[in-house]
Structures are given as structure tokens and as C-alpha cells.
Design a protein around this motif. Sequence first.
Motif, PDB file in Angstrom:
ATOM      1  N   LYS A 197       0.834  -1.200   0.000  1.00 26.98           N
ATOM      2  CA  LYS A 197       0.000   0.000   0.000  1.00 26.98           C
ATOM      3  C   LYS A 197       0.871   1.254   0.000  1.00 26.98           C
ATOM      4  CE  LYS A 197      -0.603   0.588   4.995  1.00 26.98           C
ATOM      5  NZ  LYS A 197      -1.599   0.733   6.083  1.00 26.98           N
ATOM      6  N   ILE A 198       0.243   2.341  -0.395  1.00 33.73           N
ATOM      7  CA  ILE A 198       0.907   3.651  -0.398  1.00 33.73           C
ATOM      8  C   ILE A 198       0.692   4.271   0.978  1.00 33.73           C
ATOM      9  CG2 ILE A 198       0.962   5.931  -1.440  1.00 33.73           C
ATOM     10  CD1 ILE A 198      -0.107   4.627  -4.022  1.00 33.73           C
ATOM     11  N   THR A 199       1.766   4.437   1.695  1.00 33.69           N
ATOM     12  CA  THR A 199       1.664   4.986   3.050  1.00 33.69           C
ATOM     13  C   THR A 199       1.727   6.503   3.080  1.00 33.69           C
ATOM     14  OG1 THR A 199       4.063   4.745   3.353  1.00 33.69           O
ATOM     15  CG2 THR A 199       2.667   2.911   4.057  1.00 33.69           C
ATOM     16  N   GLY A 200       2.238   7.112   2.043  1.00 34.09           N
ATOM     17  CA  GLY A 200       2.310   8.570   2.003  1.00 34.09           C
ATOM     18  C   GLY A 200       2.271   9.072   0.574  1.00 34.09           C
ATOM     19  N   ASN A 201       1.457  10.098   0.316  1.00 32.75           N
ATOM     20  CA  ASN A 201       1.352  10.668  -1.024  1.00 32.75           C
ATOM     21  C   ASN A 201       0.797  12.081  -0.886  1.00 32.75           C
ATOM     22  OD1 ASN A 201       1.310  11.060  -3.762  1.00 32.75           O
ATOM     23  ND2 ASN A 201      -0.480   9.760  -4.136  1.00 32.75           N
ATOM     24  N   SER A 202       1.667  13.055  -0.915  1.00 35.91           N
ATOM     25  CA  SER A 202       1.224  14.437  -0.667  1.00 35.91           C
ATOM     26  C   SER A 202       1.991  15.404  -1.546  1.00 35.91           C
ATOM     27  CB  SER A 202       1.426  14.815   0.805  1.00 35.91           C
ATOM     28  OG  SER A 202       2.797  14.762   1.148  1.00 35.91           O
ATOM     29  N   ILE A 203       1.380  16.528  -1.765  1.00 32.31           N
ATOM     30  CA  ILE A 203       1.961  17.605  -2.548  1.00 32.31           C
ATOM     31  C   ILE A 203       1.791  18.908  -1.777  1.00 32.31           C
ATOM     32  CG2 ILE A 203      -0.178  17.973  -3.844  1.00 32.31           C
ATOM     33  CD1 ILE A 203       1.502  18.786  -6.234  1.00 32.31           C
ATOM     34  N   MET A 204       2.803  19.768  -1.819  1.00 31.25           N
ATOM     35  CA  MET A 204       2.734  21.073  -1.157  1.00 31.25           C
ATOM     36  C   MET A 204       3.231  22.144  -2.122  1.00 31.25           C
ATOM     37  SD  MET A 204       3.964  20.386   2.772  1.00 31.25           S
ATOM     38  CE  MET A 204       5.513  19.631   2.287  1.00 31.25           C
ATOM     39  N   ILE A 205       2.585  23.296  -2.087  1.00 33.79           N
ATOM     40  CA  ILE A 205       2.917  24.403  -2.982  1.00 33.79           C
ATOM     41  C   ILE A 205       2.926  25.697  -2.182  1.00 33.79           C
ATOM     42  CG2 ILE A 205       2.222  25.718  -5.021  1.00 33.79           C
ATOM     43  CD1 ILE A 205       0.877  23.219  -6.077  1.00 33.79           C
ATOM     44  N   SER A 206       3.899  26.522  -2.448  1.00 34.68           N
ATOM     45  CA  SER A 206       3.936  27.878  -1.902  1.00 34.68           C
ATOM     46  C   SER A 206       4.249  28.833  -3.035  1.00 34.68           C
ATOM     47  CB  SER A 206       5.000  27.991  -0.805  1.00 34.68           C
ATOM     48  OG  SER A 206       5.122  29.328  -0.380  1.00 34.68           O
ATOM     49  N   ALA A 207       3.480  29.903  -3.139  1.00 30.41           N
ATOM     50  CA  ALA A 207       3.664  30.864  -4.225  1.00 30.41           C
ATOM     51  C   ALA A 207       3.499  32.277  -3.691  1.00 30.41           C
ATOM     52  CB  ALA A 207       2.676  30.609  -5.355  1.00 30.41           C
ATOM     53  N   ASN A 208       4.306  33.192  -4.188  1.00 32.62           N
ATOM     54  CA  ASN A 208       4.240  34.611  -3.853  1.00 32.62           C
ATOM     55  C   ASN A 208       4.306  35.403  -5.142  1.00 32.62           C
ATOM     56  OD1 ASN A 208       4.386  34.216  -0.939  1.00 32.62           O
ATOM     57  ND2 ASN A 208       6.520  33.662  -1.276  1.00 32.62           N
ATOM     58  N   ALA A 209       3.575  36.503  -5.193  1.00 28.34           N
ATOM     59  CA  ALA A 209       3.570  37.317  -6.399  1.00 28.34           C
ATOM     60  C   ALA A 209       3.301  38.766  -6.039  1.00 28.34           C
ATOM     61  CB  ALA A 209       2.514  36.824  -7.387  1.00 28.34           C
ATOM     62  N   ASP A 210       3.847  39.678  -6.851  1.00 31.86           N
ATOM     63  CA  ASP A 210       3.572  41.104  -6.742  1.00 31.86           C
ATOM     64  C   ASP A 210       2.545  41.454  -7.814  1.00 31.86           C
ATOM     65  OD1 ASP A 210       5.606  40.890  -4.979  1.00 31.86           O
ATOM     66  OD2 ASP A 210       6.932  42.351  -5.918  1.00 31.86           O
ATOM     67  N   LEU A 211       1.286  41.605  -7.396  1.00 30.07           N
ATOM     68  CA  LEU A 211       0.252  41.947  -8.367  1.00 30.07           C
ATOM     69  C   LEU A 211       0.494  43.323  -8.955  1.00 30.07           C
ATOM     70  CD1 LEU A 211      -2.970  40.578  -6.645  1.00 30.07           C
ATOM     71  CD2 LEU A 211      -1.516  39.473  -8.346  1.00 30.07           C
ATOM     72  N   THR A 212       0.940  44.229  -8.131  1.00 28.08           N
ATOM     73  CA  THR A 212       1.352  45.568  -8.545  1.00 28.08           C
ATOM     74  C   THR A 212       2.617  45.891  -7.764  1.00 28.08           C
ATOM     75  OG1 THR A 212       0.157  46.780  -6.817  1.00 28.08           O
ATOM     76  CG2 THR A 212      -1.089  46.199  -8.808  1.00 28.08           C
ATOM     77  N   PRO A 213       3.298  46.991  -8.071  1.00 25.96           N
ATOM     78  CA  PRO A 213       4.475  47.333  -7.267  1.00 25.96           C
ATOM     79  C   PRO A 213       4.172  47.540  -5.787  1.00 25.96           C
ATOM     80  CG  PRO A 213       4.507  48.546  -9.323  1.00 25.96           C
ATOM     81  CD  PRO A 213       3.183  47.855  -9.260  1.00 25.96           C
ATOM     82  N   LYS A 214       2.903  47.709  -5.428  1.00 25.34           N
ATOM     83  CA  LYS A 214       2.559  47.944  -4.017  1.00 25.34           C
ATOM     84  C   LYS A 214       1.753  46.809  -3.398  1.00 25.34           C
ATOM     85  CE  LYS A 214       4.310  52.151  -3.714  1.00 25.34           C
ATOM     86  NZ  LYS A 214       5.406  52.491  -2.778  1.00 25.34           N
TER      87      LYS A 214
END
Length: 915
Positions: free
Chosen positions: A829-846
Amino acid sequence: MTLQKTSHNFTKIAFIPLQTNLFHIVLFSFLLTFGASNIYSQDIVKKTKPIPVTQPKKAIPAVKEIKTPVIDTIKKEKDSVKTDSIKPKKAFLEGKVKYKADQYAKIDQKKKLITLYDNAELYYQDIELKSGKIIMDYEKSEVYAGRIKDSTGKYTQYPNFKQGSNVIEPDSIRFNFKTKKALIWNSRTDQGEFNVKAAITKKENDSVYFLKGARFTTSTNKENPEYYFQTSKVKFIPGKKVITGLTHLVIADVPTPIALPFAFFPMNKETSVSGLILPSYNDSNTRGFSLQNGGYYFALSDHYDLTVLADYYTNGSYGMRFESSYATRYKFRGNVNVRFENLINSERGYPDYSKQNIYNIQWSHSRDSKANPSSSFSASVNLGSSKYFQQSINQSNIGSSLNNTLSSSISYSKTFNTLPQARLSLSATHTQNTQTESISMTLPTLQFSVDRIYPFVGENGVKKGFFKNINLQYNLNGRNTINTTDSLFFKPQMFKDAQVGFQHSIPLSTNFKLFKYFSASTSVNYEEIWYLKTIRRSFDNNQNAVVDKTVNGFDAFRTYNFSASLGTTIYGTFNFGDNKKIQAIRHVMRPSISYAYTPSFEKYYDTYSSDGSGTMDTNKQYTRFEGGIFGVPGLTNSNTMGISISNTFEAKVRDKDSTKTEPKKVMLLNNLNFSTSYNLDADGVTALAWSPVRVSTGAQFFENKLNANFAATLDPYAIDNSGRRINKYNIENGGSLFRMTSSNITLNYSLSSKDKDDKKKDKQTTRNGGREDDLFGTATDINDNRQSLFDGSEEEGEDTISEFFNSKLPWDMTFAYSFTYGNNNRENKITGNSIMISANADLTPKWKVGVSTGYDFVQKGVTYTQMRFERDLSSWRMSLNWMPFGANANWNFFIGIKSGILSDIKWEKRNFPNR
């Protein structure tokens, strides 16, 4: 004497008294002769030393100077008369005045004025004055400076007045050299983090200013700040403090109802200033209303400080925190944090009522290597209640709350420059599992070693061959180990269960070449183990069980073993041609074989009866050294052979850049390793011959942005119905050659719009034991929300706003995937199966946004999720940190001034996790 013209490089006021004619010369000679006859009629005391003749100084044609007539031209000798009714006139200036101007420097002798025009500069003592126009009245000891108009009628060349380290940029200024007083119109000055502008400024002396119609702000835009504090009266002491009258806050030139009858701002440049830290108000569903993070900051000295913070909740819960930083240049630096919380849930009498105390202690210390090159001392401590980061009501740190271990280390080392060189180290370690609440400590660990000695090396010092490479050394390892739990931490029982042991080892080894292409090494190791506690095992008839009795006292055992290894390196290259995209693949293989033998030390074993009958069938063997921290002597022979193969695959690829003649090297597989061992004394019943084969490898792709790692365990033996390994190969049992019992794959991928080699780390998260990346979200420092949630946002410099469709939006993303397979007992059996994502963005200069989330495919649920929003308001900062669901669900909103001196001007609101 001919007068110098104003257009010459130098003009000296000292030459003014020499403008005369013949009548004045005769009159002056007559008066001098008459005065001398009166002097000589008195009783004259003989002078022992002649009066030195002062040579006139030559003019240096570089900078214009003004000197007082008395000081710079005639140095009068002391009169023989001790008392004289006529006192000499004092100079109107106490030092030299230097000046220059681009267009002209005009001197009006009748009005005693000097006028400088266009890029005028004037220097006197510690005063520097630059302006478009400067008028100096040397009779009144006053100077006036103001702006001038350019060809378009616009005012330019504003005055710049500098005295010491204080700089003022007004529209105009009037200054008196003698009284040091000044009157300044529309002054602008920087004082620490403040930009101060006042309609009228009166300089009382070198250290006190009075301002009228003043405004001060931390905004970098001095002329049009986004906010400022408006006040009518200010007493200003540069570098020390600002005291104001009625003060109100103005935002975007709109007065707000926020006002104070008076205000005091410390502005000490050299040291921090002690002061109150205002608390923030919040409310909790479980603990009522609260005041958090209020306290006092003590600036104890230039080398250390202390911050005391407290929280109070209306249901009776409270918390205390003590934070101190210390540093001495070129010696050491560090910080200490002690945190305690008394937590009360619900109300007394309700079924969900509970009360507990939690705490956390952190200490970090480092010493400069220049302080003492032969010794070092460092400390990294993080200990306390196992549930502190999960239950603390003043922490919002996902990375710390998900961490399962806390660890500490304090170490000291000393090197003795003897021959051979010796090293001594003392260390204390601590490891704590926050899930099981088990604690393991060493208090302390003593290590002493002597460098290798080559007894058979000749006078030339060449170590070549079997005999000349024979070397030995000495190692001592002493430990005091404590295994306990949270409930017994630092209680008497904890120290009673401590175990003390010493390990002495003398390894004798050599290495040499065999048949030119093989590297061989052999070693013999002697060990002696000392214990201060042993056991005596027997059957207790009263308890009807086998019991162990602790025997206090010195005891020891001695062991030895032999090992040898043989290895080589094989290179292979597969060429595909220079015209191919992949020109060649290079394979490097490093096979090695090892042998290890440890004899049986059965003499250290005794027998005990397992049921009290005393018959031979019930007697079992044990050693009195069981439970020792350095292990026990072996009961059976250990006769094993190890096999390992390490592989590296590298490719030569034609570079995309046609101007480059050399191909580019690309790593395909880094360290594809296979390892196993064979027990030569295995009987097939109690021990099987082959151990499982372990496979591991790693590779990097997409310009080293994607890291992939793989590991697996392959067992050649089959298992029975109970899951026990049997002496039968898996292929003989109808299976494959190897049975995969476990495997793991991890992928880590980071990409961004620009390379961030010097990306800042989240210091709070890593200090508490969390991750360096933000896959678990960033840490929110509740004590100081002025800091940005995003790395590097405070140091990116000025924002550049371009056209909307051509604007560059900086962004970055971190991706992690983990897959674990288990088949140790045919569970498949599959004992572990996970994904993690982190993202940052500047929508505008402020505007900045960020998210950290993931999904667990085994548990079928979303992992810890954090959403981050931030708005840069120039001098202000607004942020929202939101964890929408889970055990730590909470949100935190903040808006306030970035500057530390105005950190109390803020508004924040948050809800607490339901703990």
C-alpha cells in the motif's frame, strides 16, 4: 602697501589697519616714544628669556580666509606692568572664517559686510553654510543666507546649514557667531528616522531648538508626505529628544481626530532608549478579552538590553516573555528568550475547564573566532514544554507547530598546540519529541582526541607503503545521559535515572595501493568501556517475575575488532559524435568490498532463571552491561562481508550558444548507490546470510531547479504467512528476484521570475525548529507586525512602475512532492502521497499576495493552508494573514507605521485558533 582687490584669491581683514599715510606714521611714532619714556621710568624686572620674533605667515592661495586684526596680524608682547588700566580689545571672531563663491565675493568696508553670490560657501569652526547668497556682517558677527532665482524666476540653491552632525535645509537663515543663536525660515532636517519641517525655527544654542508650525514624519517624501504629525510648538534637542505641544495626525493632508495634548519622542543616536511598549487589544472565544504584548524595554547598556512583555486575559490566563540581546564586538553575540504562559480554558465548574502551564526557553550564542583562535564556544538552545508551539496563544507560527522535535546544543572546544596535537571538547545536547513528550539529554559529553601518530615514517616524512602508513590515535568519549519525559523534566527522579559511561578507543590502521589500481585499507580497533552502573538479573519469588537490580560501582569490559576494505574506480565513456546533441556519456563506477570481524565476548555474560525452577532449560543468558550508553559486548561472532557500488552518469551536450566551442557538462544521475552485506556465520535459522539491498540515487533537472531523490529497499528473501523472513529466496517462492519492501520519492522544484540567490530566511520559523522555506507558511511575529510577510520586500529599493501591459510582476513558487510505498508484510500500500505548494507574487508594485497549501492523497484532505496579503503604503504597511481552516485556523489584520520609533501607532485585529 597696495590693497588687494576683491577679485584676488585672498582678502585678509588683517591688512585693513595698515592703510595709512605719512601723517599717521609720524603721529604713531610720537605716541610710541612718549609711552616708552613713561614705561622706562618705572622699576623694570629683568627678563630671563628674550621675546621671540614672530615671523609673518605666507599666504596660501587656495581658500579665502578672514582673520581678526588682533589675533592674526600683531601678537603683542606682555607688558612689564602687572596691572594696566587699559585692557586690549577682544577679537570679534574666535576662529578663522573661510569662504568662496562662483560669481563674486564683495567686501563693503564701511558697512563691515561681505557678500557672496552664486554657490556661496562659508566655513567657521564646526559650522558649514552653503547657499545661493550669503551676507556676513563681521562687525555684528552675523551671517544671513538665502535662495537665489534662476533665469526662469525659480528659486534655487537653498541654504544648507550644517553644525556638527545636524543638517538643516531652510529657505533662509540668520545666524550669530558669538551667541550661536539662529532664526530659520521653512527649515527641513533629518533627525534619526524623522523628517522635520518647520515654518520658523529658533536656534537657542548648540543643543536646543524651538520650532513653530512644525510637522514631522518618517516618510521619505519631505515635501508631500503621505502622513505627518502637525504641531504648533516644539522643543527639539538634536540626537536626544523631541517634546511637542498639542499634536494631531494628518493623513493625505486631511486632519484626523487622532490627537495628543503633548508628545515625547526619544532620538538617541548612540544607544537605544528605555520606554513603555503599548499593548494591543484583542478578544478570544475561549479566554475573553485580552491585552497582549504590553511591557517595557530596558536599554541597559551599549552591550545588552532587556524586553519584558506580558499578556492578560479576562478569564485569568496570562503570559510573560523576557527577551534579551547582547553583543561585544570581536568577542561574542547572542540572545535569550524565556516565555511562560498560564492557560485556562473555559470557566471553573464547567466540564471543559482545564488549567496548564507551558514554557519555552531559547538561547543562541556565538563567539568571534578572532577572540581566541585555539578555542570556541557556541550555544543553540530550544527547550520547554512539548506542546508549547501547538498550544501557545501568542504564537502564529505554523512551521514551529508542525515540527515534531526540539533540539539544543552547547559546546566548548580547545585545541592544544602540542606534538602530536590534542583536542578537548565539552558539550551538552538535548533532543525532545513533541509528540511522545520524551526527552533525551547529555549533561555533558566529554571528548578528547590525540592526532594520528605514524611510528614508522622515516626522516623524510614520506608516508608510502603498508608499513610507513601505519598510524594510531587515541579517542576518549565520556557521557552522562538522561532519558526522561516532560512530567519529570528537571525533577530529582530525572537525575537518578542518569547513566554515565566512558569509551576509550585506540584505532590502528594503514592504507596502501594493491596491483596499482586498487586502494586497500586495514584497521584494528581496541575499545574499553567503563560504566558506573550495572544490573543483576534474577527471578524474584515474591513478585513471581524477573527483576533487574541496579548495582552502583565501577565496572568495565574490553573488545576489539578487525576490518579491511578494497576498492577501485572504473571510468567508461560512450561517444556519439561531435555532431550529435548528446556528444558523449561518461560513467564512473566505484565498486568496493569490505570485511569485518568481531569475536564473541561470552565471558561477560551470565545466566538467570526465567521461571524460578533453576533447571537448565529455563536458564537464559544476559550481560550485566545491558542498558549501557555505549552498548554491550557481542555474544556471538560477527563475520560479515559488505558490497557496495557507487555510480555517476554525466553527459556532454552541445551548447545552445554557437559561439562556444566546448560542450556543456550535464549531470544525469548523481550517486546511484547499491549496497548489501553477507553474513559468513549465518546458519539460516537465527540469522539469514544476505541483508536487504539498499538503492538510492538523486538527480537535478531544468538548470538544477528540480531536485529528485529516490530510495528503495529490496529483500531477496521471501516471508511466511506471519510476515517473518524465511531462508528461502523470493524467486524460489514464485516471486521476483527481489521483493520491494519500501520506497520513497521526493521532488522539490523552485522557480521565480528572477534568481534569488540571497533570499532571506524566515528567522523566527527556523529558530523555533520550522522549515526554511514557506511550504508551511511564513511565521507571523505577533510582537512586531511591521516586518513584511514576504522575503526581501523591505530591501528591494524603490518601486519602478511601468506601463500596465508591459509591467513586470515578480513572482516565485516552491513545489514539493513526496511519495512513500510500504510492502514489508505484503501490505502493498501507499503509506504517504502528498503535494505542497507555496507561491508569492507582486500583483502591482505595491500589492503582494502569497499562498501556502497542499493536498494529502492518502488522508484525502487539504494540508495546512495560509493566505497572505500585503499592501505597501510607503511609510505604512497593511497586511492580512489568513489560515482559513484546520486546527490552527485564524486570521490577523495589521495596519501601522513601519518605523520602529512610531511602532505604537498601529491598529491590528485577529482571532485566535480554537485550541
